[in-house]
Every structure is written in C-alpha cells, then in structure tokens.
Design a protein around this motif. Structure first.
Motif, short mmCIF file in Angstrom:
data_model
loop_
_atom_site.label_atom_id
_atom_site.label_comp_id
_atom_site.label_asym_id
_atom_site.label_seq_id
_atom_site.Cartn_x
_atom_site.Cartn_y
_atom_site.Cartn_z
N MET A 193 0.83 -1.20 0.00
CA MET A 193 0.00 0.00 0.00
C MET A 193 0.86 1.25 0.00
SD MET A 193 -2.96 -1.01 -0.54
CE MET A 193 -3.56 0.66 -0.71
N ALA A 194 2.01 1.22 0.65
CA ALA A 194 2.94 2.35 0.56
C ALA A 194 3.44 2.49 -0.88
CB ALA A 194 4.12 2.14 1.51
N ASN A 195 3.64 1.35 -1.53
CA ASN A 195 4.09 1.39 -2.93
C ASN A 195 2.99 1.94 -3.84
OD1 ASN A 195 6.24 0.65 -4.85
ND2 ASN A 195 4.73 -0.78 -5.66
N VAL A 196 1.72 1.63 -3.53
CA VAL A 196 0.60 2.20 -4.30
C VAL A 196 0.62 3.72 -4.17
CG1 VAL A 196 -1.91 2.42 -4.38
CG2 VAL A 196 -0.86 0.16 -4.21
N ALA A 197 0.87 4.23 -2.95
CA ALA A 197 0.97 5.68 -2.76
C ALA A 197 2.11 6.26 -3.59
CB ALA A 197 1.17 6.00 -1.28
N ALA A 198 3.22 5.53 -3.68
CA ALA A 198 4.36 5.99 -4.49
C ALA A 198 4.01 5.99 -5.97
CB ALA A 198 5.57 5.10 -4.22
N ILE A 199 3.26 4.99 -6.42
CA ILE A 199 2.83 4.92 -7.83
C ILE A 199 1.97 6.13 -8.18
CG2 ILE A 199 1.33 3.67 -9.43
CD1 ILE A 199 2.26 1.07 -8.06
N ILE A 200 1.03 6.47 -7.31
CA ILE A 200 0.16 7.62 -7.57
C ILE A 200 0.98 8.91 -7.53
CG2 ILE A 200 -1.88 8.88 -6.78
CD1 ILE A 200 -2.91 6.23 -5.63
N ALA A 201 1.93 8.99 -6.61
CA ALA A 201 2.80 10.17 -6.54
C ALA A 201 3.59 10.34 -7.83
CB ALA A 201 3.74 10.05 -5.35
N ASN A 202 4.03 9.22 -8.42
CA ASN A 202 4.82 9.24 -9.67
C ASN A 202 3.95 9.32 -10.91
OD1 ASN A 202 7.29 9.06 -8.33
ND2 ASN A 202 7.28 6.82 -8.34
N ARG A 203 2.64 9.26 -10.73
CA ARG A 203 1.70 9.28 -11.85
C ARG A 203 1.91 8.09 -12.78
NH1 ARG A 203 2.05 13.69 -8.38
NH2 ARG A 203 0.59 15.34 -9.01
N GLY A 204 2.10 6.89 -12.20
CA GLY A 204 2.01 5.71 -13.05
C GLY A 204 3.13 4.70 -13.01
N TYR A 205 4.17 4.90 -12.24
CA TYR A 205 5.27 3.93 -12.22
C TYR A 205 5.87 3.86 -10.82
CZ TYR A 205 8.32 8.06 -12.35
OH TYR A 205 8.93 9.24 -12.04
#
Length: 664
Positions: free
Chosen positions: A452-464
């Motif tokens: 879930m922390a990684n999901v937050a990072a994905i959204i922060a990066n806008r896709g990766y």
C-alpha cells in the motif's frame, strides 16, 4: 644379459632415490606448509575473523557498528582442568554450565576447537587472560559484537547469531565453521555475503604452554582479514525513531518510501524490541523470550502481515476504470439499486468526489463496469472473463505478488482471479454477486503495508514505481543493485491520475482525514477501514506529499483502531511533517497519538473475542442504508443475504491464512 639387467635395476632404484631426495628437499626447504606442520608445537595458525560491514542511514549517520570482543574456544582432547570449581569461578559460570558446554564441544569434535564461551568484553578478557594459561586446551579468538546506535529498526536490520548445524551442512562453499556468526534475518541475512568480509590467516610462535612469542617469520606468510562492505540505506534515523514513538502501545506498521527512487525512508513494525538484546552473550534466553511474546515482536509486519485494504483500494479501482474507459473524470453514479451502503455525503458526480467521500456505491458501479465491459451475455462467463482482465490490471500495481524488497519472507498477499473462485464454486458457477465486495477492498483481497505504501508511491509518480529497497548503496562506491534501478510501469496514463489525486487532496482537506491535516504542506491521502473478524476494525491511511513534488509516500496500519481517520491518518501526517520540515507544529495531536494505547483492544490468538467487540460487529452488520443486501459492513465470506445458498462453501476457507493470525 644378466649384466645389462643388473644396470637397469640399479638405475631404477637410483631414479627412485633421486625422486625421493628431490621431494624431501621441496618439503623441507621450498614448501613452507611442511615447515609449519612440522613445527606445530611452536607455530600456530590463527584464523582472523573480519569485522562485519557497518550500516548507515541516508545522511551518513551510523546505525550499526562493531564492538571488539573475545570468544573462548576449547579443544576437548587437550583439556586439563584439575580444579573445576576454581575454573568456573574464574569464568563466572556454574558447574552444570561447564559440563554441558564440554559435552557439546566433544559432540562436535574432540580434536577441533569449538566455541566454549562467547563475547567476552575487553575487560573480561584482560582479567582472565593470564589465569587461562594454567588451563590447557583453551584459547581465545578475537570476535566482534553488533552494536546499535539507537534501539530501533530491529525487524528491518535483523540479527546475527551462531550458524546452525543445518546451515553448516547446506553451505555451497566451505566458508563457515562451527561457532561462526551469520546473518539470520533482515538486512543482515539478505546482504550476508557483502557484510561478512574475508577471513585472514596469521602464524604465531608460542611456547609449550601456549604463551604467545611473536609472529612467525615476521608475518611474511600472513594474510590480512578484509572487513565487510559497508551498507548505505535510504532510512532516515531521526524520522524512524519518531515513527517508533508514535507506534508505542499499538500493533501495526509504518512504511514510508521515496517515490523517485523506491528507497525506504522508514519502516516500523509494532510492537518491536531493542536489537541490542539479540547482540549479546544472552542471545538464546532473549530470543526465547521474544518468541514467547504473544504480540510477536519478531514478526516483521510491514512485509509479512496481510490485511484487507478497505477503501484505500478504491484508488486503484478508479485508476483502472479511467484507463479502461469505463468512466471519465466527470462520471457520476446514484445509490439506486446498489447492494452496498454509503456514508452520508452529497452526490458523487465526479471521480474526485467519489474518492474524497469514499463512496461505496460509486466504486461498486466502477467495478461492475470493469467486469462486464466484455459484453458477454452469459452472466457467469462474463464475470469470469472480466475478473481475469481486472486481475491483470491490478497486478501491475504490485498487488498479489512479491515486490522484491531486499528483506526476507515477503508475503505476496492475495489477488483473486477466475481460477481462485473456480476451486470453491466450480467453473462458471459463480457470478458478480459473489465477488462485488472486491469493489471496496474487502472480500478475499489481502495486501501488505509495504504494497500500500508502494501504491501511494505509484500515484505520486503518476504511473510507475521502483522496487522498494532498504539498501541503496554497497561499499565505498555505493553501488546500487540493477534491479532497484528498473522502472515498473502500471499502464495507466499520467493524465488519469489527476482526478484521483484531486479526490485524495479533498479527503485530507475536507474529508475523512481533515482533522490531522498539516498547515503549509499539500498532502494527498486516502483513509481505509479494514474489516476484522476478531475485535475492532483496523485503521489504514496512505498518502504522499508534497503533491506537486512528492518526496515521501507512506502507508500506516494500526490494528483495532477503527476508522482510518482515527489513528492511521494522524500518525502518517505527523511523520510526513517531521520528514519534510524536521519539526512538528501540531503538538496537541502529537501528544494524543503518543499517549494512545490500543493494546487492550488487540485480541491475541489464544483469546476469545471481547464481548463489546462482538456486539459492535453484530451492530455493524446492519446496513446503514437500510438495504438488506448491503454488505458494506458484512463480514467477508458470509453468504449474500439475497441468496444465502449461493456460496457452497465460505470463501474465507480459501484465504492463505487467517488475517489476524498473520497480523499478530
């Protein structure tokens, strides 16, 4: 004829004699090893154990280092102890300890040295060194003790201990010996080869009593021990200790990631323990106490515990829906004819409002469109085909698989597909009504805090995302493992993230996390409440900040704390401010979170569910909307009220392990 044979025989023996003379010359003059062996009574080969590599935080602060100590070794067949009682008094041990240690050493080998007493301090060594000359068969070896600058990161760093018999037998190269230390968990285990260094050998002279008389041949044949490689982490030691303080008297996890690199900033597993207690001569006693602790402090929750993600999962649903074109940023849904209830909020006429209000019917409809977009008329087959397509899209976010973090025992979680449900219902004998709880992050979904922390990072990066990792540099050159530089794409276009991020900002500014927002820092976040069969629900919050230039992505899980805004969101936002500003302005919130004690709410595996928690769960089963089909608070895996016979077998039996058994 006889004369010629005589010369052949003489020549043969002469040749053999010359060969023997040459071999003898080589062994006695040229080959140093023979000289060493022949002088075994006066020359001793000493193996030098190198220091393990040290570990640093992202700013160069020392986290783990080595303290020199001494191990006492014993060679049983050489032992001569006339006064056992005095010997035990010198070493500060009991007679029964002496007997058991000697028995263990003899069982290993009577002719090889093995560990007798470990980790004597420099002071202890100095006080008994001269006395031990009177006891043949005992010798000292330099060693080191792992030492920690702060009582934190125990589960992430791991511990070292004496190598086991099984590990000795399974080693691929003959490097380790009985009594050696090896990384057993955490970073210490994953980076054992880098941390352990290279052994050295030196030859020393000693008299018949074993007293050291200096190096042999001035150390010409000695090889120096090479210390292990130092490890450089992405951890922020100051923020880590602050996060620890917020999680005192709570069970759960904190995982913070730097979105641009995948470096772990902070990783808390609560409750935890002081790593120094497993770096002492009392390792066995302390380890046994930790293993018996009912709150399982040895269990690394960020990567091993699994939970239903609850409403935080709605973010992924929205992103997949936008990418697949089943919704647009302006799509809205009513609550009519929807089996899931919702909270009291205005109409959800956009994706952003659906996220901000965490609207259950909204994401029920998004999920339904994703499942049925294949236009297959057969309801059962359509659900199966749609679920597999949905599964593949969700998997690109790292869900349902191991991310590959540099820590052992990462749990992959559970992301159900057609095959999963076919095992329990039969092929094409289940349909959408059996799986719609997935739409709001419940049902058979299981996810770790790390993911879930990684999901937050994905959204922060806008896709990766980059694979989350603790160690970002090895050795003086700070080399990075290639797999941590690989960019993983989710397949969702960057523009589809904007309405979701807008909704996350709304959730923090005016929604479920508004009470813990931080002045001056733009935070995008989402709360979640994970259903729990044993006691109160779990509080979840994921976020990233600042919105326009993300420096930190975070997930906080607090078990039995209730709604996501009650505990997880305040803790996450305090950590975000501490990391970005190096200070905390909301002292009242900080004090409240530090004093919050939830241990009494935790239901241990050996306990029955508390009566009040049971009553609460009975009440929450009643749909808020008044719709008898509303499963928003229904325990996952129970039959659908409108079709009680639909489930031939409770789906919960399909879960890899009971959620709480893993979480505790």
């Amino acid at each position: 004829m006889l004369e010629s044979r005589r010369f052949v025989i003489i020549g043969f023996f002469a040749l053999v004699g010359i060969i023997y003379l040459l071999r003898l010359f080589y062994l006695q003059v040229l080959d140093e090893s023979y000289s060493i062996e022949s002088s075994s009574n006066s020359i001793k080969r000493v193996t030098e154990i190198p220091f393990r590599g040290q570990i640093y935080d992202r700013y160069g602060k020392l986290i783990v280092y080595n303290t020199p100590v001494y191990d006492l070794l014993v060679t049983p067949y050489k032992v001569r102890v006339d006064d056992t009682l005095r010997f035990c008094q010198v070493l500060g041990i009991q007679r029964r300890d002496f007997d058991s240690l000697m028995t263990a050493a003899s069982a290993y080998s009577r002719v090889k040295p093995s560990l007798f007493l470990r980790q004597l301090s420099k002071e202890d060594f100095a006080s008994i060194q001269d006395i031990m000359v009177d006891y043949s068969g005992f010798e000292f070896a330099k060693s080191s003790l792992r030492t920690y600058t702060a009582p934190t990161l125990a589960n992430t760093l791991g511990y070292v201990s004496e190598i086991t018999k099984g590990q000795l037998e399974k080693q691929e190269e003959p490097y380790y010996r009985q009594g050696d230390y090896i990384g057993q968990s955490g970073v210490e285990r994953i980076y054992e080869n880098e941390l352990r260094g290279k052994r050295g050998t030196k030859f020393v002279m000693q008299n018949v009593n074993g007293v050291y008389k200096g190096p042999w041949k001035n150390g010409e044949l000695d090889t120096m021990a090479v210390a292990g490689e130092n490890l450089h982490t992405g951890l922020d030691l100051e923020v880590q200790q602050y996060a620890d303080s917020l999680m005192v008297n709570k069970v759960g996890s904190v995982v913070a990631i730097e979105p641009a690199t995948g470096q772990i900033i902070s990783m808390v597993s609560a409750p935890t323990y002081d790593p120094n207690i497993l770096a002492s001569r009392y390792f066995s006693k302390n380890f046994a106490a930790l293993a018996r602790n009912p709150y399982k402090p040895l269990f690394n929750r960020p990567v091993m515990a699994s939970y239903r993600p609850g409403s935080t999962f709605k973010l992924i649903q929205a992103l997949i829906g936008l990418q697949e074109g089943v919704i647009t940023p302006g799509s809205g849904f009513t609550h009519a004819n929807c089996p899931v209830g919702c909270h009291n909020h205005p109409a959800t006429s956009t994706v952003a409002l659906g996220v901000a209000h965490s609207c259950n019917p909204y994401f029920y409809n998004v999920f339904r469109r994703l499942i049925y977009k294949n236009n297959i008329k057969n309801t059962f087959k359509a659900s199966a085909v749609g679920l597999d397509a949905w599964h593949d899209d969700i998997a690109k976010f790292g869900i349902g698989q191991r991310l590959g973090i540099d820590l052992p025992s990462e749990y992959k979680g559970n992301l159900p597909n057609k095959k999963y449900y076919d095992r329990f219902y039969g092929e094409y004998r289940w349909k959408f009504s059996n799986i719609y709880s997935l739409s709001i992050g419940e049902g058979e979904l299981l996810i770790t805090p790390l993911k879930m922390a990684n999901v937050a990072a994905i959204i922060a990066n806008r896709g990766y995302y980059y694979t989350p990792h603790v160690i970002h540099g090895i050795g003086d050159k700070k080399a990075v493992k290639p797999e941590f530089l690989e960019r993983h794409e989710t397949g969702v276009e960057p523009h589809n993230f904007e309405p979701v991020i807008e909704g996350m900002i709304g959730a923090v500014e005016a929604g479920t996390a508004r009470r813990s927002r931080v002045e001056g820092i733009s935070i995008a976040g989402k709360t979640g409440t994970s259903q729990n069969k044993r006691g109160d629900d779990h509080s979840i919050f994921i976020a990233f900040a600042p919105v326009d230039d993300p420096k930190i992505a975070i997930a906080v899980f607090v078990e039995n704390a209730g709604a996501g805004g009650s505990a997880a969101a305040p803790i996450a936002n305090l950590i975000i401010e501490k990391y970005l500003s190096r200070k905390v302005t909301n002292k009242a919130l900080e004090e409240r979170m530090m004093k919050l004690d939830l241990m009494s709410k935790v239901v241990l595996p050996t306990q029955k569910k508390p009566e009040d928690a049971s009553k609460k769960k009975t009440e929450t089963v009643k749909p808020k909307s008044g719709d008898p089909n509303d499963p928003s608070n229904r325990l996952p895996g129970t039959p659908h009220p409108a079709n009680p016979g639909a489930m031939r077998k409770p789906v919960t039996v399909a879960l890899p392990k009971d959620t709480q058994r893993k979480a505790l």
